[in-house]
Write a protein that holds these residues in place. Structure first.
Motif, PDB file in Angstrom:
ATOM      1  N   ARG A   1       0.822  -1.202   0.000  1.00 47.46           N
ATOM      2  CA  ARG A   1       0.000   0.000   0.000  1.00 47.46           C
ATOM      3  C   ARG A   1       0.860   1.258   0.000  1.00 47.46           C
ATOM      4  O   ARG A   1       0.581   2.224  -0.717  1.00 47.46           O
TER       5      ARG A   1
ATOM      6  N   ALA B   1      -5.431  -1.719  -0.713  1.00 41.69           N
ATOM      7  CA  ALA B   1      -6.468  -1.984   0.276  1.00 41.69           C
ATOM      8  C   ALA B   1      -5.844  -2.451   1.592  1.00 41.69           C
ATOM      9  O   ALA B   1      -4.870  -3.190   1.586  1.00 41.69           O
TER      10      ALA B   1
ATOM     11  N   TYR C   1     -11.726  -0.423  -8.535  1.00 43.42           N
ATOM     12  CA  TYR C   1     -11.349  -0.699  -7.141  1.00 43.42           C
ATOM     13  C   TYR C   1     -10.142   0.106  -6.643  1.00 43.42           C
ATOM     14  O   TYR C   1     -10.235   0.762  -5.597  1.00 43.42           O
TER      15      TYR C   1
ATOM     16  N   ARG D   1      -6.849  -2.622 -14.871  1.00 42.21           N
ATOM     17  CA  ARG D   1      -6.861  -2.257 -13.457  1.00 42.21           C
ATOM     18  C   ARG D   1      -5.502  -1.734 -13.016  1.00 42.21           C
ATOM     19  O   ARG D   1      -5.407  -0.841 -12.183  1.00 42.21           O
TER      20      ARG D   1
ATOM     21  N   ASP E   1     -14.359  -6.812   1.536  1.00 38.56           N
ATOM     22  CA  ASP E   1     -14.624  -6.718   0.101  1.00 38.56           C
ATOM     23  C   ASP E   1     -14.444  -8.054  -0.609  1.00 38.56           C
ATOM     24  O   ASP E   1     -15.154  -8.362  -1.548  1.00 38.56           O
ATOM     25  N   LEU E   2     -13.437  -8.808  -0.167  1.00 40.27           N
ATOM     26  CA  LEU E   2     -13.066  -9.991  -0.950  1.00 40.27           C
ATOM     27  C   LEU E   2     -13.252 -11.288  -0.184  1.00 40.27           C
ATOM     28  O   LEU E   2     -14.057 -12.130  -0.550  1.00 40.27           O
TER      29      LEU E   2
ATOM     30  N   ALA F   1      -5.400  -6.947  -4.433  1.00 41.92           N
ATOM     31  CA  ALA F   1      -6.027  -5.913  -3.608  1.00 41.92           C
ATOM     32  C   ALA F   1      -4.985  -5.237  -2.726  1.00 41.92           C
ATOM     33  O   ALA F   1      -4.992  -4.025  -2.521  1.00 41.92           O
TER      34      ALA F   1
ATOM     35  N   TYR G   1     -11.292  -9.686  -8.921  1.00 39.93           N
ATOM     36  CA  TYR G   1     -12.166  -9.854  -7.764  1.00 39.93           C
ATOM     37  C   TYR G   1     -13.446 -10.524  -8.238  1.00 39.93           C
ATOM     38  O   TYR G   1     -14.243  -9.920  -8.944  1.00 39.93           O
ATOM     39  N   PRO G   2     -13.670 -11.790  -7.861  1.00 38.88           N
ATOM     40  CA  PRO G   2     -14.731 -12.584  -8.481  1.00 38.88           C
ATOM     41  C   PRO G   2     -16.141 -12.039  -8.247  1.00 38.88           C
ATOM     42  O   PRO G   2     -17.007 -12.259  -9.054  1.00 38.88           O
ATOM     43  N   ASP G   3     -16.349 -11.345  -7.140  1.00 41.49           N
ATOM     44  CA  ASP G   3     -17.720 -10.920  -6.845  1.00 41.49           C
ATOM     45  C   ASP G   3     -18.024  -9.510  -7.322  1.00 41.49           C
ATOM     46  O   ASP G   3     -19.102  -8.994  -7.092  1.00 41.49           O
ATOM     47  N   PHE G   4     -17.042  -8.869  -7.967  1.00 43.34           N
ATOM     48  CA  PHE G   4     -17.274  -7.526  -8.481  1.00 43.34           C
ATOM     49  C   PHE G   4     -17.544  -7.601  -9.979  1.00 43.34           C
ATOM     50  O   PHE G   4     -17.041  -8.480 -10.663  1.00 43.34           O
TER      51      PHE G   4
ATOM     52  N   ARG H   1     -10.359  -4.000   4.838  1.00 42.43           N
ATOM     53  CA  ARG H   1     -11.091  -3.817   3.584  1.00 42.43           C
ATOM     54  C   ARG H   1     -11.007  -5.071   2.718  1.00 42.43           C
ATOM     55  O   ARG H   1     -11.986  -5.486   2.103  1.00 42.43           O
ATOM     56  N   ILE H   2      -9.813  -5.673   2.684  1.00 46.92           N
ATOM     57  CA  ILE H   2      -9.657  -6.912   1.915  1.00 46.92           C
ATOM     58  C   ILE H   2     -10.614  -7.974   2.443  1.00 46.92           C
ATOM     59  O   ILE H   2     -11.278  -8.663   1.683  1.00 46.92           O
TER      60      ILE H   2
ATOM     61  N   ILE I   1     -10.263   2.887  -3.582  1.00 47.41           N
ATOM     62  CA  ILE I   1      -9.441   2.811  -2.373  1.00 47.41           C
ATOM     63  C   ILE I   1      -8.715   4.128  -2.143  1.00 47.41           C
ATOM     64  O   ILE I   1      -8.552   4.570  -1.016  1.00 47.41           O
TER      65      ILE I   1
END
Lengths: 372, 314
Positions: free
Chosen positions: A74, B193, A99, A147, B201-202, B188, A88-91, B197-198, A103
């Motif tokens: 980060r 992130a 994303y 991304r 979110d994930l 992520a 990210y599978p659910d996005f 958050r990870i 952030i």
């Protein structure tokens, strides 16, 4: 934007596996820097250390002027595109690309604009409402690239981003990535095992093997002045011919001898070689002249196999136990298996490698101080 | 021809399992439904009474009180178990050493006979010389009436269930954690992130399939809770901690009103199936790629089997 520097970096897994050893290099701001090597050479480990996903066992990694060894991913402000996509599978695809911006608390207006613009460049507009599971491999990879490119990180890292694409899409994506790199002024570190990707896209190439740096240079440097046998054999398709040879002195001076029959003038090496030295002689398939009948300076051989590629033809010539591959432009039909062939290894284009060290022997007249 | 014969052969091979299934599941289920429409005192004749048993059940305040207990225990116990298990699994998954050891330890409460667990906790809850109240008195809390006061007795039942079954959910979630793909989480992290958050979110979303399996299994099981209640509190004081299935047992095998008990069981069965339909619908909506239907179907049969068996016994 920032320079990236590795200083004597090592990566050791489980106290035994030395994945990367004593790696040092600098990638300047704005450069497209490719790390090239066969699988298992430590290129991905190096990237993961840069991204902050692996600990650095020894040495220092710098981004800008800061040592980032202890920083989290980060804090390093890097973006990465993964070989296995890492979506990210659910996005939805839109949310996937958005994303990193979310952030970093970018306003939704800007996010929308940026996502749409990058999606357009990578032909992803029709997929934005879908989830990753509905996409093909190539599309997933493009989402992963989108991304990584959507925000302006200090360093953009790409781990074999084109490995799952078909040939046409791959060459298309090469130009897209290169274009985005130039347009956005990115600093890109790009890992690949495909030399065509590295040669076509990179400003500089780092070639690695078994965890060790082999050579750093521009594409033409690594092509024309390979520092050792590994690089010589790794760069270029078809592969450079590397032939066992020894240096012998006859009445005309020093010659490189192949199969006891072919004598090649090596006077350009001057004092750097000596009588009785064991060397490997390297010659690119393009740098061999062939003819149907004998000409001055030509040698005789037999055709071992003819491979036609459409735009070019590769002819393998057998001389004793040695196979010599020759590449000629065009679709040639006048060569047949077992025919006699006359060929000449053009002395100006040969490379000699010391068999003891594997290193290239530098001709005396070569002003250019070898890359590195 | 050949193909036909092998098909027949396959059917013959399936037959024994099918027979057992009919004998121990389908027959009791149908018998249970028939019984719920009759009045049958053991030893006497069977009389058809229509919906009388159901009218009795719906008017029966005690039954609905025990049903409420059951619902409270199910919701609270499963919710707490899930949250605790999630925290445990998240942290265990991060351990480098000792994962195997912890997994074995976790299995212990499940390996023990429920009766043993019941008696153990009965001693633990003992209000005068039990270790629990002694330990609590050390931090200044004394004399909690675990078993003798309504309200606390339900808490006691919930505590035992949590102790017994949290490891089960932890193990399911741990397996889920270990099969998560690494790349999304790593990307992520590179995207910037934070760990929290990870997770939300994930990780949490990717764990939904495992979570739904664990919660469904536990909810159905807890809804039928019997052994813990029977031994630890005996449903008391009064019926303040009695579960619906224990009440059905009392009606059927203490008062020998088998028809009435059967009606209670049918009502419970319908409730379980209803809740299950909702869960299934939610699951289908939340994830299209989820293929655990077979497991859940098995569980459905299992629950039908258990409920009808309870009414059947005796």
């Amino acid at each position: 934007m920032a320079d990236v520097e590795f200083r004597n970096v090592c990566k050791i897994y489980d106290k035994k596996v030395h994945a990367v050893e004593d790696l040092s290099f600098v990638c300047h701001n704005g450069e497209f820097f490719a790390i090239l090597g066969p699988s298992g050479c430590g290129k991905t480990s190096s990237l993961r250390m840069l991204a902050g996903l692996e600990d650095i066992s020894k040495g220092e990694v710098l981004i800008g002027d800061k040592v980032v060894n202890k920083m989290t991913s980060r804090e390093r402000n890097v973006a990465m595109s993964f070989e296995n996509y890492g979506l990210y599978p659910d996005f939805t695809i839109f949310d996937n690309i958005a994303y990193p911006l979310r952030i970093h608390k970018t306003p939704e207006e800007t996010i929308k604009k940026k996502v749409l613009s990058i999606a357009k460049k990578l032909h992803l507009l029709s997929t934005l409402d879908l989830k990753p599971s509905a996409l093909s491999g190539g599309q997933k990879q493009r989402v992963s690239i989108a991304r990584a490119l959507v925000r302006n990180p200090d360093v953009t890292i790409m781990d074999e981003p084109l490995s799952h694409l078909d040939a046409r899409m791959r060459s298309n994506m090469r130009s897209v990535i290169k274009h985005l790199h130039d347009q956005l002024g990115l600093t890109t570190i790009y890992v690949t095992h495909d030399q065509i990707e590295a040669m076509t896209m990179a400003d500089k190439i780092l070639i690695m093997n078994e965890g060790h740096k082999q050579q750093i240079g521009t594409p033409d440097e690594v092509y024309y002045y390979p520092v050792n046998i590994f690089v010589a054999g790794f760069i270029g398709t078809p592969q450079m011919n590397l032939i066992e040879s020894s240096i012998r002195k006859n009445e005309d001076g020093l010659k490189a001898v192949i199969e006891n029959t072919i004598f090649i003038d090596v006077s350009k090496y001057g004092e750097n070689i000596y009588d009785g030295m064991n060397v490997s002689l390297g010659i690119r398939p393009k740098d061999i002249a062939i003819s149907h009948k004998f000409e001055q300076g030509f040698e005789k051989g037999k055709i071992y196999v003819v491979e036609t590629l459409g735009e070019s033809t590769i002819i393998s010539i057998q001389i004793g136990n040695t196979i010599l591959r020759v590449e000629k432009d065009g679709y040639l039909t006048d060569w047949d298996f077992d025919d006699e062939i006359f060929f000449q290894i053009i002395p100006e284009h040969i490379h000699l490698f010391d068999n003891n060290t594997g290193m290239r022997i530098i001709p005396e007249d070569e002003n250019k101080n070898d890359a590195n | 021809m050949d193909r036909k014969r092998t098909d027949k052969f396959k059917h013959i091979l399936v037959l024994p399992a099918l027979l057992i299934f009919v004998v121990i599941t389908i027959f009791p289920l149908i018998f249970n439904i028939v019984l719920s429409l009759c009045n049958w005192k053991l030893g006497g004749n069977i009389q058809f009474v229509g919906l009388d048993n159901y009218i009795y059940a719906f008017k029966n305040g005690t039954f609905w009180r025990t049903m409420l207990n059951t619902v409270i225990v199910t919701i609270v116990a499963v919710a707490v178990e899930y949250v605790v298990a999630m925290i445990l699994a998240y942290n265990i998954n991060k351990l480098i050493h000792g994962k195997k050891f912890i997994r074995i330890i976790m299995l212990l409460p499940m390996l023990m006979a429920p009766v043993v667990i019941g008696f153990m906790w009965k001693q633990m809850f003992n209000e005068l010389y039990g270790p629990l109240n002694h330990l609590l008195s050390l931090i200044g809390i004394s004399g909690i009436p675990w078993i003798s006061q309504s309200g606390w007795s339900l808490v006691a039942v919930i505590l035992v269930d949590i102790w017994e079954w949290t490891p089960f959910i932890t193990l399911i979630l741990l397996a889920g954690f270990q099969s998560l793909p690494k790349e999304p989480i790593e990307s992520a992290r590179v995207d910037g992130a934070g760990e929290g958050r990870i997770f939300f979110d994930l990780t949490f979303k990717m764990l939904l399939p495992s979570s739904i399996v664990a919660i469904t299994l536990r909810a159905i099981e807890t809804f039928k809770i019997f052994d813990t209640v029977y031994i630890v509190t005996a449903g008391g004081p009064g019926v303040s901690s009695m579960s619906a299935s224990m009440y059905a047992y009392q009606v059927g095998l203490r008062n020998f009103s088998l028809g009435k008990a059967a009606a209670l069981c049918v009502i419970m069965l319908i409730i379980v199936l209803g809740v299950f339909q909702i869960v299934t619908a939610f699951r289908k909506k939340s994830s299209k790629n989820y293929h655990k239907n077979d497991l859940i179907l098995e569980e459905e049969n299992f629950s039908v089997y258990n409920i009808s068996k309870e009414a059947e016994e005796g």
